[in-house]
Design a protein around this motif. Structure first.
Motif, short mmCIF file in Angstrom:
data_model
loop_
_atom_site.label_atom_id
_atom_site.label_comp_id
_atom_site.label_asym_id
_atom_site.label_seq_id
_atom_site.Cartn_x
_atom_site.Cartn_y
_atom_site.Cartn_z
N ARG A 234 74.65 44.79 21.09
CA ARG A 234 73.32 44.18 21.15
C ARG A 234 72.31 45.15 21.77
NH1 ARG A 234 76.59 39.64 22.53
NH2 ARG A 234 76.23 39.95 24.76
N VAL A 235 72.74 45.89 22.78
CA VAL A 235 71.85 46.88 23.41
C VAL A 235 71.48 47.96 22.40
CG1 VAL A 235 71.71 48.68 25.17
CG2 VAL A 235 72.69 46.46 25.75
N ILE A 236 72.48 48.47 21.67
CA ILE A 236 72.22 49.51 20.68
C ILE A 236 71.27 49.01 19.61
CG2 ILE A 236 73.28 50.94 18.89
CD1 ILE A 236 75.81 51.04 20.65
N ALA A 237 71.48 47.77 19.14
CA ALA A 237 70.61 47.21 18.10
C ALA A 237 69.17 47.11 18.58
CB ALA A 237 71.13 45.83 17.69
N LEU A 238 68.97 46.71 19.85
CA LEU A 238 67.62 46.63 20.39
C LEU A 238 66.98 48.01 20.47
CD1 LEU A 238 65.33 44.99 21.65
CD2 LEU A 238 66.53 45.12 23.85
N CYS A 239 67.74 48.99 20.88
CA CYS A 239 67.20 50.35 20.96
C CYS A 239 66.83 50.89 19.58
CB CYS A 239 68.22 51.28 21.63
SG CYS A 239 68.50 50.93 23.38
N VAL B 193 63.56 49.26 18.56
CA VAL B 193 62.39 49.79 19.28
C VAL B 193 62.17 51.27 18.97
CG1 VAL B 193 61.46 50.23 21.60
CG2 VAL B 193 62.60 48.06 21.09
N GLY B 194 63.25 51.96 18.58
CA GLY B 194 63.11 53.37 18.27
C GLY B 194 63.34 54.28 19.47
N ARG B 195 64.30 53.93 20.33
CA ARG B 195 64.61 54.76 21.48
C ARG B 195 66.03 55.32 21.32
NH1 ARG B 195 60.02 53.98 21.69
NH2 ARG B 195 58.71 53.37 23.48
N PRO B 196 66.22 56.59 21.62
CA PRO B 196 67.56 57.18 21.51
C PRO B 196 68.53 56.61 22.53
CG PRO B 196 66.03 58.73 22.52
CD PRO B 196 65.21 57.56 22.07
#
Length: 585
Positions: free
Chosen positions: A85-90, A93-96
């Motif tokens: 879920r954290v990776i999907a949110l990143c 948003v477009g954050r590495p």
């Protein structure tokens, strides 16, 4: 301006280890802070702006990610859903994203959406990433598996934490283990040669905790604290002096191999330094199985006598137990129950065997064609999914495992083990838990919550007997009562979830049987069947909604599978027996 880095520790699911139902008694959100990420934070450039976000104490938001330039995570296998879920949110948003820790190190190929992997130990691989990142040419993976000298490890950034959110603190003294148990991944991650910090280095980290206002329990997170005994013997006298000078602000607990029982001087030094509990991997009372899995440090001595020798020194033994080994027979469940009771081990972490990636067990089972799935939930005490084909019938194994949990954490059985432990343990002034404000708060909440629980009679019988036996061990008595609340509730939730899944299976079978009769009848018969199907689905939905929220997600997934299967029953071939719903599919 430096990089704005968000360090995210994914959420731990409710497990026996999480202590989720005990933490409210202390007014805390999580048992321990994320020590790995705090250590990584100390390795980042000094001009970076750092923020730690532990999802076990606060949720992550889109704004948190938008306010960062880079997101760094560390996770274990059990945290996989939260990490995803954290990776999907990143990604949204477009954050590495940078991912490290035991889970990525073992299962990198199963994780999608990560920009940079830091595998293995950060002291080796993080500096190379940081150098490339500063030049704008960071690679996708840094995976040197070298095992560095822990003198290179900086003190954790405890200043990034709000200590009032945590029940205790954590420190690391060593990495690695000299043993090579077949099912364990520790030696694959950290090697056979235990590496330690120098005594001065470890005490400097204790100073940081002390000066930051931390008091009470400290978990020394080593997988085998006594793996390098000569170095431990160098540390303990200095730790005794440090504790004495400050009037024992901390009590310690750690993990160790059972052969600790044969070293009386070492146990005496640990107790004098303030250790009051050790987690020991006992695994099974079956000596032949211990030899087969490479647990020879356990098979060389009498298990029960070893546990009692440790307890007699003033160290509570919490134990790890596993069912599902190839050598397990049908009587293993009764033998586990009997041993845990005779050993008076209140905290008995009983789990189903899991073939962890990159272990000798996984390699052997793969060569035998017995691996069913490449990844599992990583929670072997709260997940009945098997990722391999056991020698014992899988249904019998799951049923026996549930029976062990139900018996071990039956309130009367749990409190009987607590009383047995109190009778055996000698009270040692240096290692006895102190009664501080958190302990008083926990006792008040315990009286309120547990007096009005389903097991109130067993609880009060325990309290009255315990205080008459060991009135000077009040903190230990209350601690065991509060932990018992967690164990009893989480066992109840697990068994309720399993009963719900089993009821879905019976409902599916009922629908299949009725449909076979309806298909040879008339239109009214089929209409009646459809009406019955609707009622069963609605009842299952209602039961799902009444389950504890902590297990409702798993229950809902099982319900949706059942509902979809029920809808498909009129499709051609749907009555094939192989299409039946499995609670562990």
């Amino acid at each position: 301006m430096g990089i704005r880095a968000l360090l995210v520790y994914p959420e731990m699911p409710p497990t026996y280890w999480s202590m989720r139902y005990a933490l409210p008694f202390l007014g805390r959100k999580a048992a321990l802070p994320p020590l790995g990420l705090l250590t990584v934070a100390a390795m980042l450039p000094p001009d970076w702006e750092l923020r730690l976000l532990d999802l076990n104490v606060e949720p992550i938001t889109r704004q948190d990610v938008e306010a960062s330039d880079l997101v760094l995570t560390s996770s274990m296998l059990v945290q996989r859903p939260s990490l995803e879920r954290v990776i999907a949110l990143c990604r949204e948003v477009g954050r590495p994203v940078v991912a490290g820790g035991p889970y990525p190190t073992s299962c990198r190929d199963q994780i999608a959406g990560v920009d940079h992997f830091i595998l293995g130990e950060a002291e080796v691989n993080l500096p190379a990433f940081l150098a490339d990142f500063a030049q704008g040419c960071a690679k996708g993976c840094y995976g040197d598996r070298a095992h560095p000298d822990l003198a290179r490890t900086p003190a954790p950034r405890f200043d990034l934490l709000n200590r009032k959110r945590y029940a205790g603190a954590a420190l690391q003294y060593s990495r690695g283990c000299p043993h090579h148990c077949e099912f364990c991944d520790i030696v694959e991650l950290f090697g056979h040669r235990p590496r330690t910090k120098a005594p001065a280095q470890f005490l400097a980290e204790l100073d940081l905790l002390f000066e930051g206002g931390w008091r009470g329990s400290v978990f020394v997170v080593d997988d085998n604290f006594i793996g390098n005994r000569s170095e431990v013997r160098r540390l303990l006298p200095e730790l005794v002096g440090w504790q004495t000078e400050r009037q024992y602000p901390f009590s310690f607990y750690t993990e160790a191999s059972l052969d600790l029982a044969a070293d009386e001087p070492l146990m005496d030094e640990m107790v004098q330094a303030g250790f009051n509990m050790v987690f020991v991997g006992i695994e099974t009372p079956d000596q032949a199985t211990l030899d087969a899995i490479g647990k020879r440090q356990n098979s060389r001595s009498d298990l029960l006598a070893s546990v009692r020798a440790i307890q007699a020194k003033g160290l509570e033994v919490s134990g790890g137990f596993i069912v599902g080994f190839d050598g397990d027979r049908e009587d293993i469940f009764d033998r586990q129950i009997r041993f845990i009771g005779e050993a008076a081990i209140p905290t008995a972490m009983v789990g189903l065997l899991t073939a962890l990636p990159q272990t000798r067990l996984h390699a052997r089972l793969a060569s035998e064609g017995r691996i069913l799935t490449q990844s599992v939930g990583g929670n072997n005490t709260h997940d009945l999914e098997l990722n391999f084909a056991p020698r014992m019938d899988a249904g019998a194994l799951r049923a026996g495992y549930k029976r062990v949990l139900a018996d071990v954490y039956r309130p009367s059985r749990y409190f009987a083990r607590c009383l047995g432990l109190l009778r055996r343990m000698k009270r040692r002034r240096a290692s006895c838990r102190r009664v501080r404000l958190p302990e008083l708060r926990a006792f008040v909440h315990s009286l309120i919550r547990q007096t009005f629980s389903r097991y109130a009679v067993a609880y009060w019988a325990y309290l009255l007997r315990a205080f008459s036996l060991r009135p000077l061990m009040a903190a230990e008595i209350v601690t065991m009562a509060v932990k018992g609340h967690h164990f009893i509730l989480i066992t109840r939730n697990l068994l309720e979830l399993e009963r719900f899944k089993e009821r879905l299976i019976r409902s599916r079978q009922d629908l299949e049987d009725r449909l076979r009769h309806a298909l040879v009848g008339n239109a009214r018969s089929l209409a009646a069947w459809k009406s019955h199907r609707a009622r069963l689905v609605e009842r299952a939905r209602a039961r799902c909604s009444r389950l504890n929220p902590d297990i409702r997600g798993s229950a809902l997934a099982a319900f949706e599978e059942f509902r979809a299967a029920a809808e498909r029953l009129l499709a051609p071939g749907a009555l094939d027996p192989s299409s039946a719903v499995s609670p562990h599919s």
